[in-house]
Design a protein around this motif. Structure first.
Motif, PDB file in Angstrom:
ATOM      1  N   LEU A  13     -11.039  -5.249   1.179  1.00 48.21           N
ATOM      2  CA  LEU A  13     -11.575  -3.962   1.641  1.00 48.21           C
ATOM      3  C   LEU A  13     -12.788  -4.236   2.523  1.00 48.21           C
ATOM      4  CD1 LEU A  13     -11.435  -1.758  -1.581  1.00 48.21           C
ATOM      5  CD2 LEU A  13     -10.131  -1.390   0.507  1.00 48.21           C
ATOM      6  N   LYS A  14     -12.955  -3.454   3.578  1.00 49.97           N
ATOM      7  CA  LYS A  14     -14.129  -3.598   4.438  1.00 49.97           C
ATOM      8  C   LYS A  14     -15.389  -3.373   3.608  1.00 49.97           C
ATOM      9  CE  LYS A  14     -12.130  -2.428   8.841  1.00 49.97           C
ATOM     10  NZ  LYS A  14     -12.033  -1.512   9.957  1.00 49.97           N
ATOM     11  N   VAL A  63     -16.318   0.130   2.581  1.00 54.83           N
ATOM     12  CA  VAL A  63     -15.413   0.919   1.750  1.00 54.83           C
ATOM     13  C   VAL A  63     -15.711   0.665   0.279  1.00 54.83           C
ATOM     14  CG1 VAL A  63     -12.993   1.312   1.159  1.00 54.83           C
ATOM     15  CG2 VAL A  63     -13.632   0.841   3.515  1.00 54.83           C
ATOM     16  N   LEU A  64     -15.902   1.736  -0.475  1.00 47.43           N
ATOM     17  CA  LEU A  64     -16.170   1.593  -1.909  1.00 47.43           C
ATOM     18  C   LEU A  64     -14.940   1.035  -2.621  1.00 47.43           C
ATOM     19  CD1 LEU A  64     -18.059   4.895  -2.786  1.00 47.43           C
ATOM     20  CD2 LEU A  64     -19.004   2.587  -2.634  1.00 47.43           C
ATOM     21  N   LEU A 106      -9.972   5.666 -11.144  1.00 52.63           N
ATOM     22  CA  LEU A 106      -8.948   4.640 -11.381  1.00 52.63           C
ATOM     23  C   LEU A 106      -7.790   5.149 -12.227  1.00 52.63           C
ATOM     24  CD1 LEU A 106     -11.133   1.450 -11.991  1.00 52.63           C
ATOM     25  CD2 LEU A 106      -9.839   2.026  -9.943  1.00 52.63           C
ATOM     26  N   LYS A 149      -6.453  -8.800  -1.953  1.00 49.43           N
ATOM     27  CA  LYS A 149      -5.095  -9.308  -2.168  1.00 49.43           C
ATOM     28  C   LYS A 149      -4.960 -10.677  -1.533  1.00 49.43           C
ATOM     29  CE  LYS A 149      -3.115  -4.741  -1.613  1.00 49.43           C
ATOM     30  NZ  LYS A 149      -2.911  -3.855  -0.494  1.00 49.43           N
ATOM     31  N   ARG A 183       0.879  -1.181   0.000  1.00 49.02           N
ATOM     32  CA  ARG A 183       0.000   0.000   0.000  1.00 49.02           C
ATOM     33  C   ARG A 183       0.907   1.218   0.000  1.00 49.02           C
ATOM     34  NH1 ARG A 183      -1.439  -2.940   4.173  1.00 49.02           N
ATOM     35  NH2 ARG A 183      -0.385  -1.470   5.544  1.00 49.02           N
ATOM     36  N   PRO A 226     -13.618   1.081  -6.247  1.00 50.05           N
ATOM     37  CA  PRO A 226     -13.787   1.511  -7.644  1.00 50.05           C
ATOM     38  C   PRO A 226     -13.242   0.491  -8.641  1.00 50.05           C
ATOM     39  CG  PRO A 226     -12.276   2.993  -6.460  1.00 50.05           C
ATOM     40  CD  PRO A 226     -12.812   2.017  -5.467  1.00 50.05           C
ATOM     41  N   GLN A 227     -12.171  -0.224  -8.233  1.00 44.52           N
ATOM     42  CA  GLN A 227     -11.579  -1.236  -9.105  1.00 44.52           C
ATOM     43  C   GLN A 227     -12.574  -2.389  -9.329  1.00 44.52           C
ATOM     44  OE1 GLN A 227      -7.134  -3.208  -9.272  1.00 44.52           O
ATOM     45  NE2 GLN A 227      -7.955  -2.631  -7.323  1.00 44.52           N
ATOM     46  N   ALA A 264      -2.012  -5.582   6.410  1.00 45.79           N
ATOM     47  CA  ALA A 264      -3.324  -4.980   6.155  1.00 45.79           C
ATOM     48  C   ALA A 264      -3.385  -3.616   6.827  1.00 45.79           C
ATOM     49  CB  ALA A 264      -4.427  -5.873   6.711  1.00 45.79           C
ATOM     50  N   ASN A 265      -4.184  -2.736   6.296  1.00 48.59           N
ATOM     51  CA  ASN A 265      -4.465  -1.461   6.951  1.00 48.59           C
ATOM     52  C   ASN A 265      -5.884  -1.576   7.496  1.00 48.59           C
ATOM     53  OD1 ASN A 265      -5.281   1.089   7.659  1.00 48.59           O
ATOM     54  ND2 ASN A 265      -4.291   2.103   5.930  1.00 48.59           N
ATOM     55  N   VAL A 300      -7.810   0.213   8.960  1.00 48.08           N
ATOM     56  CA  VAL A 300      -8.767   1.319   8.787  1.00 48.08           C
ATOM     57  C   VAL A 300      -9.710   1.005   7.620  1.00 48.08           C
ATOM     58  CG1 VAL A 300      -9.017   3.790   8.263  1.00 48.08           C
ATOM     59  CG2 VAL A 300      -7.129   3.020   9.684  1.00 48.08           C
ATOM     60  N   ILE A 301      -9.159   0.365   6.584  1.00 51.09           N
ATOM     61  CA  ILE A 301      -9.963   0.114   5.384  1.00 51.09           C
ATOM     62  C   ILE A 301     -10.063  -1.359   5.012  1.00 51.09           C
ATOM     63  CG2 ILE A 301      -9.774   2.324   4.171  1.00 51.09           C
ATOM     64  CD1 ILE A 301      -7.257   1.198   2.767  1.00 51.09           C
TER      65      ILE A 301
END
Lengths: 232, 87
Positions: free
Chosen positions: B12-13, B16-17, A109, B43, A59, B19-20, B70-71, B73-74
């Motif tokens: 992603l939680k 959380v949106l 994106l 991932k 990240r 977009p990919q 992992a983060n 937060v998201i």
């Protein structure tokens, strides 16, 4: 004379832009700090520049936060000294937990590289104290993951604590969804910690310090912190 | 010391949106896969680890996830451990 330190990680690429703005354009005292250094006692302000530290692997900012210098940045910040993270520098501050939130891919994106306009939401931080409330700054962005995310309850505390410093807006200072380059919640372009001495911003003030490259509004950020340090 | 093969899934939680994922979802729809109603992209991280027991490995990998992989937060993470039997 206040001394600025520009941190260099493997993969930083705006380090010279920051150095050039501070040293050559503004004639401030400025030195590079390699990320393995741990002594920041010579410095009055730390700049974490943009780029792709550690290739943005895993990240953005997630590996750079473990560089030896980051522990020193944390204690430098805890002493109330001014720290600014720009673009990848902002991402590193967020990953290290020094600033709240997280970053997602731009909602388009696409990598976005363009001029943006910003409203100043808080003029009491070291980096915004010379800017007039209501002034609209023109500063460019260049990022693929600048979509700032924070949970609703934390957003409320950012708002109530005046921790939102910059928001994307149009030329007239109106924050509309169309002036948001990346999908950031609440059009957020920059925030600070509760005491205001640590700022993270996605736009690049170091790239807007000379008329010949399109504008000088970025100088206001560096001039603010310079006079803030001098006045102490 | 035993050898373990560990898969860490980072997603992603739900709030959380992504977009990919959204772009891939509409690409699949455009290919005629109308039955796809949503797509989320995460991932997969594979680790080879030596350790005394599955519990200890899990404890260590959980710490690795919270610190770096992992983060939180998201992102959410899940850990799947299999012991590698020597041939």
């Amino acid at each position: 004379m206040p001394k600025f330190g520009v941190i260099v990680f493997p993969g930083s690429n705006c380090d010279y832009d920051c150095y050039n703005a501070l040293k050559n354009i503004l004639s401030y005292d400025c030195e590079y700090v390699w990320h393995e250094e741990q002594d920041l006692t010579d410095f009055d302000c730390v700049v974490i520049p943009g780029g792709f530290s550690y290739g943005d692997y895993l990240r953005t900012g997630s590996i750079a936060r473990f560089s030896p210098v980051m522990e020193s940045v944390r204690s430098f910040a805890e002493k109330g000294k001014p720290v600014i993270g720009i673009c990848n520098g902002f991402q590193i501050l967020v990953e290290s937990g020094i600033l709240p939130g997280a970053f997602l891919k731009n909602n388009s994106l696409k990598f976005v590289c363009k001029w943006t306009h910003l409203t100043i939401e808080n003029t009491s931080t070291p980096f915004t104290c010379s800017i007039k409330p209501g002034e609209v700054l023109k500063i460019p962005v260049a990022h693929g993951e600048g979509n700032f995310f924070i949970e609703d309850h934390s957003l409320e505390s950012l708002i109530s604590g005046s921790q939102i410093v910059f928001r994307y807006c149009n030329e007239n200072g109106e924050s509309a969804p169309s002036s948001n380059p990346n999908g950031s919640v609440h059009n957020i372009a920059g925030i600070c910690n509760p005491s205001g001495n640590v700022i993270g911003m996605m736009p690049h003030p170091e790239r807007s310090c000379e008329d010949i490259i399109g504008g000088t509004d970025g100088r206001l950020i560096f001039e603010s912190v310079f006079s803030w340090i001098e006045s102490r | 010391m035993n050898k373990y093969f560990v898969k860490v899934e980072v997603k992603l939680k739900p709030l959380v949106l992504d977009p990919q994922g959204k772009a891939v979802s509409s690409a699949l729809n455009n290919l005629g896969y109308d039955e796809v109603t949503s797509t989320r992209i995460g991932k997969l991280i594979e680790l080879n680890i030596e350790g005394d027991s599955e519990e200890k490995v899990k404890e260590a990998v959980t710490e690795m996830c919270n610190k770096l992989l992992a983060n939180t937060v998201i992102e959410d993470f899940s850990i799947h451990i299999t012991e590698e039997i020597n041939a």
